[in-house]
Structure formats: structure tokens, C-alpha cells
Design an enzyme around this catalytic site. Structure first.
Site, mmCIF file in Angstrom:
data_model
loop_
_atom_site.group_PDB
_atom_site.id
_atom_site.type_symbol
_atom_site.label_atom_id
_atom_site.label_comp_id
_atom_site.label_asym_id
_atom_site.label_seq_id
_atom_site.Cartn_x
_atom_site.Cartn_y
_atom_site.Cartn_z
ATOM 1 N N GLU A 174 0.852 -1.263 -0.029
ATOM 2 C CA GLU A 174 -0.161 0.167 -0.096
ATOM 3 C C GLU A 174 0.909 1.202 0.087
ATOM 4 O O GLU A 174 0.647 2.362 -0.597
ATOM 5 C CB GLU A 174 -1.019 0.160 1.318
ATOM 6 C CG GLU A 174 -2.066 1.021 1.168
ATOM 7 C CD GLU A 174 -1.520 2.367 1.709
ATOM 8 O OE1 GLU A 174 -2.159 3.505 1.794
ATOM 9 O OE2 GLU A 174 -0.447 2.314 2.443
ATOM 10 N N GLU A 175 1.801 1.187 0.585
ATOM 11 C CA GLU A 175 2.762 2.352 1.018
ATOM 12 C C GLU A 175 3.673 2.823 -0.326
ATOM 13 O O GLU A 175 3.893 3.759 -0.075
ATOM 14 C CB GLU A 175 3.863 2.329 2.112
ATOM 15 C CG GLU A 175 3.185 1.922 3.510
ATOM 16 C CD GLU A 175 2.332 3.250 3.980
ATOM 17 O OE1 GLU A 175 2.325 4.346 3.258
ATOM 18 O OE2 GLU A 175 1.830 3.025 5.261
ATOM 19 N N ASP A 177 -7.719 2.277 7.803
ATOM 20 C CA ASP A 177 -6.262 2.830 7.900
ATOM 21 C C ASP A 177 -6.247 3.724 9.133
ATOM 22 O O ASP A 177 -7.154 4.015 9.892
ATOM 23 C CB ASP A 177 -6.168 3.365 6.592
ATOM 24 C CG ASP A 177 -4.590 3.394 6.129
ATOM 25 O OD1 ASP A 177 -3.720 3.314 7.195
ATOM 26 O OD2 ASP A 177 -4.033 3.101 5.158
#
Length: 359
Positions: free
Chosen positions: A213-214, A236
Site C-alpha cells: 500500500e505504501e 487505515d
């Protein structure tokens, strides 16, 4: 001293190393915790974990996703003197990096090190006012040469994560750890399936731990393609606006005041009818929540909502202090209320309701 199960789950998840593209340790831990509440657990081809729980096998598919990865670093090369140069993985701000302890994951196990820094005594007055560029930083693992570092097992491509033990603070509602971004989302996905274990629900629920995701919401794209959800929630961290120096219009949410419903972020406009439905459920059940927006960031919902013909999606945040640093703090009540909200929402997401949300 042994921890109660939820705190043990937090500890297991947050202390595990899992930089983008190297999430296997976290995935194994999430699998262990979610398996007892699932009918089936599997992976997509780049490593995202999918846990399926069937309420009504003919009902809509509801995806609840947190991401497994945390911000970290990747070793690019070793200097002749044994220092490690690195590439950042995810968004790092230089001022939170220097002199921080890190763990290097090598072929021979984990090695502790520190991101090196010059002492202020030898810096000019002008240099002290400036942040050191990431490209100038290095990691010191105590090696005296490239050859010695290589005997430690260090290789280019090895990943590095911050060191910060999971800590229940003096106020036990306040929990400090590395990687709350986004092991708290993984914990919520686990707990939602746990709470639904003996509950009827008119749908299939997919608790998902996404990868990478990052570095671009990559696992959200592949796992959503596998699941093909009708409704999707990305869970999140969000920005906590309750620390000194943060202006009220920069971050709206406060810790302990309920999960954040994101009306807008840089990757997605929250689906209005789904958001209104979630708000109605929260109000009917007296579950606190907060509205928020993040103009400079995104969540896995940014990819999930573009799956197939489009998926009504909503990002739900947990207000967290000091994200994208070595140590972050969140409030346990926000975890509990996010779980409560998602469970109540899922119990109402039958086929007719989903059709009404889609319009």
C-alpha cells in the site's frame, strides 16, 4: 506478564517486520489470528491475504481491508567502510529519521543498526537549521568493512524497519507501537470476522491484508480483483489533530472520539450513499464517529473502488499521532468503535440494501 488476547494480537502484528514487498512475516501472523473465524483463507499472486467468511453465499461480497506493509527502507549498496546506503519505501520525512534505531532483515536474521548522524558540535550554525537529505543518510550496523557486512548476511535488496516495541502507556487506552500504519487495519479486519463468528449476516465478508500500500496501493488492486467485492471498506490510520501545533483546519479528528469517515482523499471521493448508510447505522447504534478529509494522501479504497465496473467504497480511519515515524500512538476506544460500526453495517448489507446504495 501475559497480555489479554486483543493486546497480544496488537503486539504480534505491530512488532513483526513488514516493509513493502516483504510482508510475509506479518501475513503469517494475520493468517494465524484470522484463520479460526474464516471459512477459507488464501492469497493473491503478490501476497495479499484474503480470509472469507460466509453468512449467505448468495449475498453481496463485502471487503474489509487493512494493509500489511509499513514504511521502511531497502538497502541499495554497502560502502567500503561497511555502512549501508538505502532507498526509502513509503513516505518518510527527514526530520524523524536521524539517529533512530532500525532492524535490517538479512539472509542470516535481523541485525540492529542506527541511522547515522553528525553531532551538532561539528555542524555550522547554518547546517543545524537544515534537514539532512535522505540521500545523504546511511545505516551503521557496526561493520568495519563491506566484507564484514556481507559476512553478517547483508545484501542489496534487504529491507529495514524501525524498532519500537508495542507499549501500553500509563493511560492504558493509549497504545504506542511502530507500524500502526496499518496493522490497526489488519487487526480490525480480524476482529470483525471474530465478532461475526456466531452472528448471522446476509453476505460474504472478506477480511483482507493487502501488500505494498505504501508504494502505490498495489495489493489493493490485485486482491480486489480476486474478491470482486460489491461493497468495500479500507480501514487505515488517519491523522490526529489533537497535538500542539496542528491547526483545527489541518486535521479534524481527535483520538478517542470514534473512527473517521473520510469524505475525500487524494485517491478517492468517498461514495456518498454508502457513507450516508454508514452514518445512519452509527447513529442508530450510538457509535461515535468523526468526519475527516486528507487532501494529501490516499488509502487502499483508491484502487478498490475502481475494480470491475466500480465498487462503492469508503475509507475508515483511526486517528493516530506521529504516523510515518518510528513510534505512533492511537486510542483503543477507536479500535473498538470501528469494529462495532463495521459489524453493525455488515449485518445490514443485504442484496436489496446494496442495490439501493449502488442506485
Amino acid at each position: 506478564m501475559s497480555l489479554e488476547p486483543t493486546l497480544q494480537m496488537f503486539k504480534d502484528l505491530t512488532e513483526a517486520p513488514g516493509a513493502p514487498g516483504h510482508e510475509q512475516n506479518v501475513r503469517n501472523i494475520m493468517r494465524k489470528w484470522i484463520l479460526p473465524f474464516s471459512h477459507e483463507v488464501y492469497q493473491d499472486n503478490i501476497g495479499s491475504l484474503v480470509a472469507k467468511k460466509v453468512g449467505n453465499q448468495n449475498g453481496p461480497k463485502v471487503m474489509v481491508a487493512g494493509h500489511l506493509d509499513e514504511i521502511g527502507f531497502m538497502i541499495t549498496h554497502i560502502t567500503d567502510d561497511g555502512f549501508l546506503r538505502f532507498q526509502t519505501l513509503g513516505g518518510w520525512w527527514e526530520q524523524v529519521m536521524l539517529a533512530q534505531r532500525v532492524s535490517v532483515l538479512t539472509s542470516k536474521g535481523e541485525i540492529e543498526g542506527v541511522i547515522g548522524s553528525k553531532p551538532p558540535h561539528i555542524l555550522s550554525a547554518e547546517a543545524r537549521k537544515k534537514a539532512v537529505d535522505k540521500k545523504e543518510m546511511f545505516i551503521d550496523i557496526g561493520a568495519t568493512s563491506r566484507e564484514e557486512a556481507e559476512t553478517f548476511g547483508v545484501r542489496p535488496g534487504d529491507t529495514v524497519v524501525p524498532i519500537c516495541p508495542f507499549t501500553v502507556m500509563k493511560n492504558p487506552k493509549m497504545l504506542m507501537a511502530k507500524a500502526w500504519d496499518n496493522r490497526i487495519g489488519c487487526a480490525i479486519a480480524i476482529e470483525v470476522l471474530k465478532r461475526l463468528k456466531d452472528e448471522g449476516h446476509p453476505n460474504e465478508v472478506y477480511g483482507v491484508g493487502t501488500v505494498q500500500e505504501e508504494v502505490g496501493l498495489r495489493g489493493a488492486q490485485t486482491s480486489a480483483h480476486v474478491v470482486q467485492p460489491d461493497i468495500a471498506f479500507a480501514v487505515d490510520v488517519g491523522i490526529a489533530g489533537d497535538t500542539p501545533g496542528v491547526k483545527p483546519d489541518e486535521a479534524l479528528a481527535k483520538m478517542g472520539k470514534g473512527p473517521q469517515l473520510l469524505i475525500y482523499d487524494a485517491s478517492m471521493i468517498g461514495h456518498k450513499d454508502l457513507r450516508d448508510f454508514v452514518v445512519n447505522v452509527a447513529e442508530e447504534n450510538d457509535i461515535p464517529f468523526q468526519y475527516d478529509y486528507v487532501p494529501g494522501g490516499g488509502t487502499d479504497a483508491g484502487k478498490m473502488h475502481l475494480t470491475g465496473n466500480g465498487v462503492p467504497s469508503l475509507a475508515i480511519g483511526i486517528a493516530t499521532r506521529y504516523i510515518h515515524s518510528h513510534a505512533a500512538i492511537l486510542h483503543r476506544d477507536d479500535f473498538e468503535n470501528a469494529v462495532n460500526l463495521l459489524v453493525e453495517v455488515i449485518k445490514k448489507l443485504d442484496e436489496q440494501t446494496v442495490k439501493q446504495i449502488i442506485g
